[in-house]
Design an enzyme around this catalytic site. Structure first.
Site, short mmCIF file in Angstrom:
data_model
loop_
_atom_site.label_atom_id
_atom_site.label_comp_id
_atom_site.label_asym_id
_atom_site.label_seq_id
_atom_site.Cartn_x
_atom_site.Cartn_y
_atom_site.Cartn_z
CB ALA A 32 -10.96 -7.40 -12.66
CG HIS A 34 -6.22 -8.70 -17.71
ND1 HIS A 34 -6.09 -9.32 -18.93
CD2 HIS A 34 -6.91 -9.55 -16.92
CE1 HIS A 34 -6.67 -10.51 -18.86
NE2 HIS A 34 -7.18 -10.68 -17.65
CG HIS A 37 -10.33 -8.79 -20.09
ND1 HIS A 37 -9.81 -8.59 -18.83
CD2 HIS A 37 -11.10 -9.91 -20.00
CE1 HIS A 37 -10.24 -9.52 -18.02
NE2 HIS A 37 -11.02 -10.35 -18.70
N GLY A 148 -10.41 -15.96 -24.79
CA GLY A 148 -8.97 -16.14 -24.64
C GLY A 148 -8.62 -17.60 -24.39
CE LYS A 150 -5.12 -17.30 -16.82
NZ LYS A 150 -6.49 -17.45 -16.27
CD GLN A 154 -14.62 -19.50 -19.73
OE1 GLN A 154 -15.06 -19.51 -18.61
NE2 GLN A 154 -14.05 -18.43 -20.26
CG MET A 185 -1.67 -10.36 -18.90
SD MET A 185 -1.98 -8.73 -19.50
CE MET A 185 -0.30 -8.19 -19.74
CB SER A 186 -5.39 -14.17 -14.63
OG SER A 186 -6.44 -14.47 -13.74
NE ARG A 188 -9.79 -16.84 -10.85
CZ ARG A 188 -10.82 -17.18 -10.11
NH1 ARG A 188 -10.71 -17.21 -8.82
NH2 ARG A 188 -11.96 -17.52 -10.66
#
Ligand code: PAF
Length: 281
Positions: A32, A34, A37, A148, A150, A154, A185-186, A188
């Site tokens: 997915a 964006h 990435h 990232g 964000k 993690q 940006m995600s 989800r």
């Protein structure tokens, strides 16, 4: 762009890259894709001689089965985006390739990082992240892996896993890429309806309340103000926290010097959004 589905295909490819003295940059993803990435791919392409991206929706890191079922899958668009970018190889394994039947899960010693913030609200999530990233690093053997910021926690957890496992891969943490109105940006975000999409910016707004108003001293009032801002717009907050930037232990007072970060996780209806703002320069 080369498409690889099996780990064993990497042997010959890696040997050729090493013979050509090219360095390898790696961007792990769950698809997915964006612009966030693609910015990681761009960075890898700029800094290394061969760029690998992986797409694998990792079941082991979804503590909530519903969340896994709803995770967006856009593989055809993803391949087109990667072909237009500087990606040289896409690793697209099936589940059995990464989790062969009968294999017992490894347990990683992640210390306190595992049980706080995201770890508290998503039990076993980080063990699942570490399991897959360990397997991906073992297959791809990159010189540098790009993640990232964000997913702040993690990044720290993966760094710890890499230290524990003795990986020599360098970790490059890249800035969060944002929409024009500030929303991080995600993948989800694809699930937000138009009304939710407008409201979603409240998460960065609440973190900016902290960033713009923080002063040395007691931090509790500013955390409460940021939480109230989010909840008054209908969010259900898992946490808004100010934490040590390296250990992520919660801070209730600040001396004005310590490196700290503000982190938020909240539900907008059934969509869970996270974001963070680093509070030091
Ligand atoms: O951040 C993600 O997309 C995933 O957690 C990762 C690092 C690709 C592991 O599945």
């Amino acid at each position: 762009m080369i498409l690889v589905k099996h780990k064993k295909q990497f042997g010959a490819i890696l040997q050729k890259i090493r013979e050509e003295k090219r360095s390898l940059g790696f961007v792990p993803t769950m698809g997915a894709l964006h612009a966030g990435h693609i910015s990681l791919i761009d960075q890898a392409h700029k800094e290394t001689g061969f760029t690998v991206c992986s797409i694998f929706v990792n079941p082991a890191q979804f503590n909530n089965p519903e969340d896994l079922l709803k995770y967006p899958i856009t593989i055809e668009e993803d391949i087109k985006k990667l072909e237009k970018s500087g990606c040289d190889l896409l690793f697209l394994p099936e589940k059995d390739e990464m989790y062969p039947a009968g294999q017992l899960p490894v347990h990683y010693d992640l210390g306190d990082l595992e049980n706080i913030l995201e770890g508290k609200f998503r039990p076993d999530h980080f063990q699942g992240v570490c399991r897959i990233v360990d397997k991906l690093l073992t297959a791809v053997m990159p010189d540098t892996m790009y993640l990232g910021r964000k997913d702040y926690q993690q990044c720290l957890v993966i760094k710890r896993m890499m230290d524990v496992r003795g990986f020599e891969t360098k970790l490059s943490i890249c800035d969060t890429v944002r929409e024009h109105d500030g929303l991080a940006m995600s993948s989800r975000n694809m699930r937000l309806n138009p009304d939710e999409r407008i409201l979603a910016t409240k998460i960065i707004e609440s973190l900016m309340i902290i960033k713009d108003n923080i002063v040395p001293g007691d931090l509790r009032a500013i955390k409460e103000k940021a939480t109230a801002h989010l909840e008054s717009r209908g969010f259900k907050t898992d946490y808004i926290e100010i934490a040590d930037a390296e250990t992520l232990s919660a801070e209730n007072t600040w001396n004005g010097k310590k490196k700290i970060v503000a982190l938020a996780a909240a539900y907008l209806n059934d969509i869970r959004l996270i974001d963070n703002v680093v509070l030091y320069t």
